[in-house]
Design an enzyme around this catalytic site. Structure first.
Site: not given
Length: 200
Positions: A33-34, A36-38, A40, A107
């Protein structure tokens, strides 16, 4: 460099045997995902839950990998491809060790994610698409990277000056602007339970 003199050494202990004593089935949970998408945040929360359940896991995270294994790589398209290739190979080793490995990386390129998928058996790769709108990621901007990218200070930044190729058929699709972290974790845990990953 030629690989003609290198031969894969077969182990006497198999992947299945390693996983059996851990009472689980090894796999890669590939969070994409982008920035800041969450990814991690959710991957960390999933690992905490799995640890509480007595499962054997390891979390591979983008920044941590670039501080060590991939410290020499930059952010050109070629280097980002190599970054994912190396992570894929490390993830494959964790699967062979009988572990549940959580890999959290932007990725951005579909082709590179598919290469990682092909490194292991079909059932051993679970793509988790953390689908968050770009404007939401920009509003979060936990590391201030989007602001720098918009000023031209970070070249090849995904979502700004470099594309993100969203998965079309991810095994797990989570929209973090719609649900809480706890709900996201539950979706992933239920997926693993229903398909027998958390039992031998």
């Amino acid at each position: 460099m030629s690989n003609e003199n290198i031969v894969w050494h077969e182990h006497h202990v198999s992947k299945k045997q390693r996983a059996k004593i851990k009472e689980q089935k090894s796999c890669i949970l590939w969070f994409t995902g982008l920035s800041g998408s969450g990814k991690s945040t959710i991957a960390n929360a999933v690992e905490v839950k799995l640890n509480e359940m007595g499962k054997h896991t390891y979390l591979l995270d983008g920044d941590n990998i670039r501080l060590g294994l991939n410290a020499g790589l930059g952010f050109s398209e070629e280097e980002r491809v190599e970054n994912i290739r190396r992570i894929g190979e490390v993830s494959k080793l964790f699967v062979d060790a009988g572990m549940i490995v959580l890999s959290a990386f932007i990725s951005p390129f579909k082709q590179e994610r598919e290469k990682v998928r092909k490194l292991v058996k079909k059932s051993e790769f679970i793509e988790v698409f953390i689908d968050t709108p770009l404007e939401v990621c920009q509003s979060r901007d936990p590391k201030g990277l989007y602001k720098k990218a918009q000023k031209g200070e970070i070249p090849n930044f995904t979502g700004i000056s470099s594309p993100y190729e969203a998965p079309k058929k991810a095994e797990i699709h989570i929209k973090t602007d719609k649900i809480l972290v706890e709900e996201s974790v539950q979706i992933i845990i239920e997926y693993l339970q229903e398909r027998g990953y958390l039992e031998c």
